[in-house]
Design an enzyme around this catalytic site. Structure first.
Site, PDB file in Angstrom:
ATOM      1  N   ARG A 157       0.833  -1.205   0.000  1.00  0.00           N
ATOM      2  CA  ARG A 157       0.000   0.000   0.000  1.00  0.00           C
ATOM      3  C   ARG A 157       0.869   1.256   0.000  1.00  0.00           C
ATOM      4  O   ARG A 157       1.873   1.322   0.715  1.00  0.00           O
ATOM      5  CB  ARG A 157      -0.956   0.003   1.194  1.00  0.00           C
ATOM      6  CG  ARG A 157      -1.969  -1.111   1.096  1.00  0.00           C
ATOM      7  CD  ARG A 157      -3.090  -1.013   2.100  1.00  0.00           C
ATOM      8  NE  ARG A 157      -3.838  -2.264   2.124  1.00  0.00           N
ATOM      9  CZ  ARG A 157      -4.783  -2.606   1.259  1.00  0.00           C
ATOM     10  NH1 ARG A 157      -5.145  -1.772   0.307  1.00  0.00           N
ATOM     11  NH2 ARG A 157      -5.393  -3.778   1.353  1.00  0.00           N
ATOM     12  N   ASP A 158       0.433   2.241  -0.791  1.00  0.00           N
ATOM     13  CA  ASP A 158       1.137   3.518  -0.856  1.00  0.00           C
ATOM     14  C   ASP A 158       0.980   4.234   0.486  1.00  0.00           C
ATOM     15  O   ASP A 158      -0.096   4.246   1.086  1.00  0.00           O
ATOM     16  CB  ASP A 158       0.549   4.375  -1.986  1.00  0.00           C
ATOM     17  CG  ASP A 158       1.464   5.524  -2.369  1.00  0.00           C
ATOM     18  OD1 ASP A 158       1.999   5.503  -3.495  1.00  0.00           O
ATOM     19  OD2 ASP A 158       1.643   6.448  -1.540  1.00  0.00           O
ATOM     20  N   ILE A 159       2.042   4.863   0.946  1.00  0.00           N
ATOM     21  CA  ILE A 159       2.038   5.539   2.246  1.00  0.00           C
ATOM     22  C   ILE A 159       1.179   6.816   2.213  1.00  0.00           C
ATOM     23  O   ILE A 159       0.727   7.285   3.258  1.00  0.00           O
ATOM     24  CB  ILE A 159       3.501   5.843   2.684  1.00  0.00           C
ATOM     25  CG1 ILE A 159       3.614   5.937   4.189  1.00  0.00           C
ATOM     26  CG2 ILE A 159       4.047   7.074   1.983  1.00  0.00           C
ATOM     27  CD1 ILE A 159       5.048   5.899   4.691  1.00  0.00           C
ATOM     28  N   ASN A 187       4.374   6.257 -13.741  1.00  0.00           N
ATOM     29  CA  ASN A 187       4.967   7.583 -13.896  1.00  0.00           C
ATOM     30  C   ASN A 187       6.416   7.441 -14.339  1.00  0.00           C
ATOM     31  O   ASN A 187       7.153   6.600 -13.807  1.00  0.00           O
ATOM     32  CB  ASN A 187       4.916   8.342 -12.568  1.00  0.00           C
ATOM     33  CG  ASN A 187       3.493   8.638 -12.134  1.00  0.00           C
ATOM     34  OD1 ASN A 187       2.608   8.826 -12.963  1.00  0.00           O
ATOM     35  ND2 ASN A 187       3.261   8.676 -10.822  1.00  0.00           N
ATOM     36  N   VAL A 233      10.235   8.056  -7.022  1.00  0.00           N
ATOM     37  CA  VAL A 233      11.054   6.921  -6.581  1.00  0.00           C
ATOM     38  C   VAL A 233      11.536   6.197  -7.836  1.00  0.00           C
ATOM     39  O   VAL A 233      10.714   5.732  -8.641  1.00  0.00           O
ATOM     40  CB  VAL A 233      10.251   5.962  -5.664  1.00  0.00           C
ATOM     41  CG1 VAL A 233      11.117   4.772  -5.264  1.00  0.00           C
ATOM     42  CG2 VAL A 233       9.733   6.696  -4.418  1.00  0.00           C
ATOM     43  N   HIS A 264       7.549   1.223 -10.844  1.00  0.00           N
ATOM     44  CA  HIS A 264       6.386   0.742 -10.082  1.00  0.00           C
ATOM     45  C   HIS A 264       5.111   1.115 -10.805  1.00  0.00           C
ATOM     46  O   HIS A 264       5.041   2.142 -11.480  1.00  0.00           O
ATOM     47  CB  HIS A 264       6.383   1.312  -8.660  1.00  0.00           C
ATOM     48  CG  HIS A 264       6.570   2.793  -8.597  1.00  0.00           C
ATOM     49  ND1 HIS A 264       7.804   3.392  -8.747  1.00  0.00           N
ATOM     50  CD2 HIS A 264       5.679   3.799  -8.429  1.00  0.00           C
ATOM     51  CE1 HIS A 264       7.668   4.694  -8.667  1.00  0.00           C
ATOM     52  NE2 HIS A 264       6.379   4.987  -8.470  1.00  0.00           N
ATOM     53  N   HIS A 295       1.206   2.045 -10.167  1.00  0.00           N
ATOM     54  CA  HIS A 295       0.198   2.447  -9.170  1.00  0.00           C
ATOM     55  C   HIS A 295      -1.138   1.810  -9.560  1.00  0.00           C
ATOM     56  O   HIS A 295      -1.595   1.992 -10.695  1.00  0.00           O
ATOM     57  CB  HIS A 295      -0.022   3.966  -9.202  1.00  0.00           C
ATOM     58  CG  HIS A 295       1.151   4.786  -8.789  1.00  0.00           C
ATOM     59  ND1 HIS A 295       1.230   5.416  -7.554  1.00  0.00           N
ATOM     60  CD2 HIS A 295       2.288   5.124  -9.444  1.00  0.00           C
ATOM     61  CE1 HIS A 295       2.358   6.103  -7.480  1.00  0.00           C
ATOM     62  NE2 HIS A 295       3.018   5.946  -8.622  1.00  0.00           N
TER      63      HIS A 295
END
Ligand code: 5GP
Length: 114
Positions: free
Chosen positions: A29-31, A87, A96, A100, A102
C-alpha cells in the site's frame, strides 16, 4: 542503479503493508494514498524507469500488469473499475526511481489527470 526506498522495502529493511508477493513482484500500500485503494506493484529486479525497460524485460512487465489485474479481480473491484499508472521521470511525476505500477481504486477517477 542506486539503492532506493523500494529496494529497502523488498529486502524488508523498511516496513510496508504488503498485499501481494510472488517470485518477481511485490505489492504494498502507498504511504500517501490518492484513492481508497492505492497499491504499488514493484518488480523485485531493480529497473529505474520505464525508459530503462528493454526487450529482456518484456515478460517481467507483463507479469507486473497481470499481477495487478489479478489482484484487482481477487479484491472484487475489477468489474467496477480501477486505474493503473506508470509515472516516468520528472514530467511524469516519478519520485522513486525503482519502476512501479500504481493501482488506484475505490472511487471514480477523473480524466484528463492533473
Ligand atoms: P511516484 O511518484 O514515483 O510515481 O510514486 C512513488 C510513490 O511512493 C508515491 O505515491 C509515494 O506516496 C510512495 N511512497 C513514498 N515513500 C513511501 C514509503 O516509505 N512507503 C510506501 N509504502 N510508499 C511510499
Amino acid at each position: 542503479m542506486s539503492d532506493t526506498l523500494f529496494a529497502k522495502i523488498i529486502r524488508r529493511d523498511i516496513p510496508a503493508d504488503i498485499v501481494y508477493e510472488d517470485d518477481e513482484v511485490l505489492a504494498f500500500r502507498d504511504i500517501n494514498p490518492q484513492a481508497p485503494v492505492h497499491v504499488l506493484f514493484v518488480p523485485k529486479r531493480p529497473i529505474a524507469t520505464l525508459n530503462d525497460v528493454g526487450e529482456a524485460d518484456a515478460a517481467l512487465l507483463g507479469k507486473l500488469v497481470l499481477a495487478a489485474a489479478r489482484w484487482a479481480k481477487q479484491q472484487g473491484f475489477a468489474e467496477r473499475g480501477y486505474r493503473c499508472v506508470l509515472n516516468c521521470n520528472r514530467d511524469g511525476g516519478q519520485t522513486v526511481f525503482h519502476l512501479h505500477l500504481h493501482l488506484l481504486a475505490g472511487r471514480a477517477m477523473q480524466w484528463p489527470p492533473g
